[in-house]
Structures are given as C-alpha cells and as structure tokens.
Design a protein around this motif. Structure first.
Motif, PDB file in Angstrom:
ATOM      1  N   CYS A  70      -5.374  -0.649  -5.219  1.00 32.02           N
ATOM      2  CA  CYS A  70      -5.584  -0.798  -3.782  1.00 32.02           C
ATOM      3  C   CYS A  70      -4.965  -2.098  -3.277  1.00 32.02           C
ATOM      4  O   CYS A  70      -5.090  -3.144  -3.917  1.00 32.02           O
TER       5      CYS A  70
ATOM      6  N   HIS B 262       0.832  -1.207   0.000  1.00 29.36           N
ATOM      7  CA  HIS B 262       0.000   0.000   0.000  1.00 29.36           C
ATOM      8  C   HIS B 262       0.864   1.253   0.000  1.00 29.36           C
ATOM      9  O   HIS B 262       0.580   2.221  -0.731  1.00 29.36           O
ATOM     10  N   SER B 263       1.933   1.262   0.802  1.00 29.38           N
ATOM     11  CA  SER B 263       2.782   2.450   0.879  1.00 29.38           C
ATOM     12  C   SER B 263       3.470   2.709  -0.458  1.00 29.38           C
ATOM     13  O   SER B 263       3.626   3.862  -0.873  1.00 29.38           O
TER      14      SER B 263
ATOM     15  N   ALA C 234       0.816   4.120  -2.874  1.00 28.15           N
ATOM     16  CA  ALA C 234       0.520   5.524  -2.563  1.00 28.15           C
ATOM     17  C   ALA C 234       1.658   6.435  -3.014  1.00 28.15           C
ATOM     18  O   ALA C 234       1.427   7.517  -3.568  1.00 28.15           O
TER      19      ALA C 234
END
Length: 367
Positions: A232, A221-222, A225
């Motif tokens: 996702c 996720h990091s 992002a």
C-alpha cells in the motif's frame, strides 16, 4: 506483554519527549485534545522505518509503534538527538526494540549507505514512514545541489523508498506512508522547476515539495496496483501539530517575521505532536486502502480523528505524476525496476479521483 496499546491524549507526557521532541509549545496547545481516544495499535512482528523520528510527529509515531510491539528503526540526520529519542522510548517502554540509523536525506550517498545498513540488519520492512521534512532558507541546496525542500522532502524519500523496495516487497501488505501537508494546495504545478527554481521562495518551495509528496504517493499506488503487488502507498497530513519544522532562528528578516506570525497562530491552535501523529499511525496500521490521503477531520482539518480526505486537483494530475517520477529517477538514479517491470506488463489503472486536469481546473505541468 506486547498487547495492543491505546495512547489516550490525557496521558502524562514522558520526560524523554521533552528532551527529544520539543517544538511549538503553549498551554493552549498542550491542553487541546481531540475528544476521542486513540485507536489501539498492534504492530507485533513488524519492522517500521521512520525518517525524522527524533522529534515531533515522527518521534510520537516511533514511540507508539514501539509500544505496540514493532521493531522501530529511527532514521535521523542528527545522531545525538536520535540517541536521545531512542533512550527516551526505551526508558518509557523497557521492552521496546529500537534501532538507530544515521541518514541525511539531502545526500544521496548517505541515503544509499543508510538503506544498505537497514537492508543488512532487517530481513523485511513492513512499514516505511517518509516523515522527515525541512523548511530551509531561500536558496539553500542539498549536498547534491537540489533545492533543499525538494531534495529532502521529496527526492530523498523517493530514493530511500526505492532502495528499500525489495525489503518492502518481501512481506505481504507492506505500507509506504508519505507525509504531505495542506500546504500542497497552494503549490505551483511545475515539476521541472522544483529541483532548481529560478526565483527561490521559501514557502513556494515547501508547498511544491508537499505536492511532490502526493504526486509520488499516488503514482506509486498506480504502479503497485498495475503490478498486482500486495503493498500500500498511503499519503497523509498531520494537521497543525506542535513540531520543530519552523526554524527558531531564520536568517532573513522577512522570514523571521513570517515564522513569528506562524508561531503565534500555532500557539493557539496547534495540537500536541502525539495527536498529529495519528494520521501517520492510521496509515501505517489501520484498515485503509492504498491510494488514499488521510488527515484530521476537525477545525478545517487542523486537528481531530484521522479520516480520508480529498487532496487538490493538481495532486491527481497523472501527467505531472509521471513527469515527476521520471525526473526523480533521472536525478537520483533509483529506478524501482522490480516494481516498474511488473507494472509495465499491464495497463496503469486510474488514480483515486483522477480525471483529466483540464476538466478540473488544474494547471497543466510544464512538459
């Protein structure tokens, strides 16, 4: 024809499920209902890849996504059981689009071959559900020499996700769903120990692999992002569901006693696999953000509607997440270059709820 479908808990079980998805069974478990109807799913036009889709919650997720219009790729180790599961879904939903790909998550060669088949057969992957899991015997190893729980439950899915990354990045809002367990809360935080423990212990190894699943999901996720990619990474746990995860014929007497005790408890509180699949389905299709952890909301999070919950402090240890990521790249040779290169262009944002591990009482990983 492919309208959004609601799958109520009181709907009769199809005969195919008895073939393809038997597990812990009891009248109490089969009667148990969560008290709510399952949320409607619309997956028309999507391609979903599900590991371990021939039985249990993986089969139920495949069944419900197929009913909702998705093209579902069953990715399973046992070809015969996979064929039975595909047949059962087609019998229940004649218009279902089902593909079958053999994969052994304990073999990096098999994972590479399966990913190649999926990539050649499908222009994009909208949903990847990393569901398959094992609880082996103490000392069991994968074909590549890793402890079996770590090798199958974490490393195999790490490799598969990386090999399918380009297909996932080819669509907007792709979902990577990683199935963990409440067992992660009792795991020892020592990523360097997990691939080859000096003192193999069945339940320690399983809980460590489930903690690894969360560290992977959060670190992924990091990276997503930081790269600004429309994708996702969501983790979930199914609660206590009636599945085949526990071996019915363990070799060691101590293991047999433990399995018998768990089966006795499960016969009382386990929910049907159809209900256990709901966190997976919400993570795959629901309106939830990347970087969260979903699980049942009732009975100490063993059953009930899926909601966002807080995982352990150790699972948010960003230092351990980076260590495990680098170790996994080294072990399997899959480097996520198309994502990591973009993420390195900017700073890595904080994980949800991430703080310094020492301030939360979490153990430091062995670095």
């Amino acid at each position: 024809m492919n309208q959004p479908l609601t799958m109520p808990t009181d709907q009769p079980r199809p005969g195919g499920e008895r073939e393809a998805a038997t597990g812990l069974r009891s009248r109490a478990a089969l009667r148990a209902a969560n008290g709510t109807r399952h949320a409607p799913i619309d997956a028309r036009g999507k391609t979903a890849v599900i590991t371990g889709a021939n039985a249990g919650i993986g089969y139920q997720a495949a069944r419900q996504l197929a009913a909702a219009g998705a093209t579902v790729v069953l990715a399973c180790r046992h070809p015969g059981r996979m064929a039975d599961a595909a047949r059962a879904i087609r019998n229940e939903f004649p218009n279902a689009a089902i593909d079958e790909v053999s994969i052994d998550l304990g073999s990096l060669r098999s994972i590479t071959a399966a990913a190649s088949i999926i990539s050649d057969s499908h222009p994009h992957v909208d949903i990847l559900i990393n569901n398959a899991g094992v609880i082996g015997e103490p000392g069991w190893r994968t074909l590549d020499g890793f402890e079996s729980c770590f090798g199958v439950n974490h490393l195999g899915h790490f490799a598969l996700t990386g090999l399918l990354l380009d297909k996932l990045m080819a669509v907007a809002d792709a979902r990577i769903v990683t199935v963990s367990s409440t067992a992660h809360r009792v795991a020892r935080l020592d990523p360097k120990e997990w691939p080859s423990p000096q003192h193999p212990n069945l339940y320690h190894a399983y809980s460590a692999s489930k903690l690894a699943n969360l560290l992977f999901a959060y670190h992924l996720h990091s990276l997503i992002a930081a790269a600004g990619v429309s994708m996702c990474s969501i983790a979930c746990q199914p609660g206590w569901a009636a599945t085949r995860l526990l071996s019915p014929r363990p070799r060691s007497p101590r293991h047999r006693a433990s399995v018998a005790a768990l089966q006795a408890v499960g016969a009382i509180i386990a929910q049907p696999a159809e209900d256990g699949a709901q966190p997976l389905l919400r993570a795959a299709t629901g309106d939830v953000p990347s970087g969260v952890y979903l699980g049942p909301s009732r009975w100490w999070r063993t059953r009930g509607p899926a909601t966002i919950e807080e995982s352990s402090a150790n699972s948010h240890n960003a230092q351990a997440g980076r260590l495990l990521w680098d170790l996994s790249v080294e072990l399997c040779g899959v480097d996520y270059s198309s994502l990591v290169g973009s993420a390195e262009a900017g700073p890595t944002p904080d994980l949800p709820g991430d703080v310094d591990a020492t301030n939360r009482g979490a153990a430091r990983p062995s670095i």
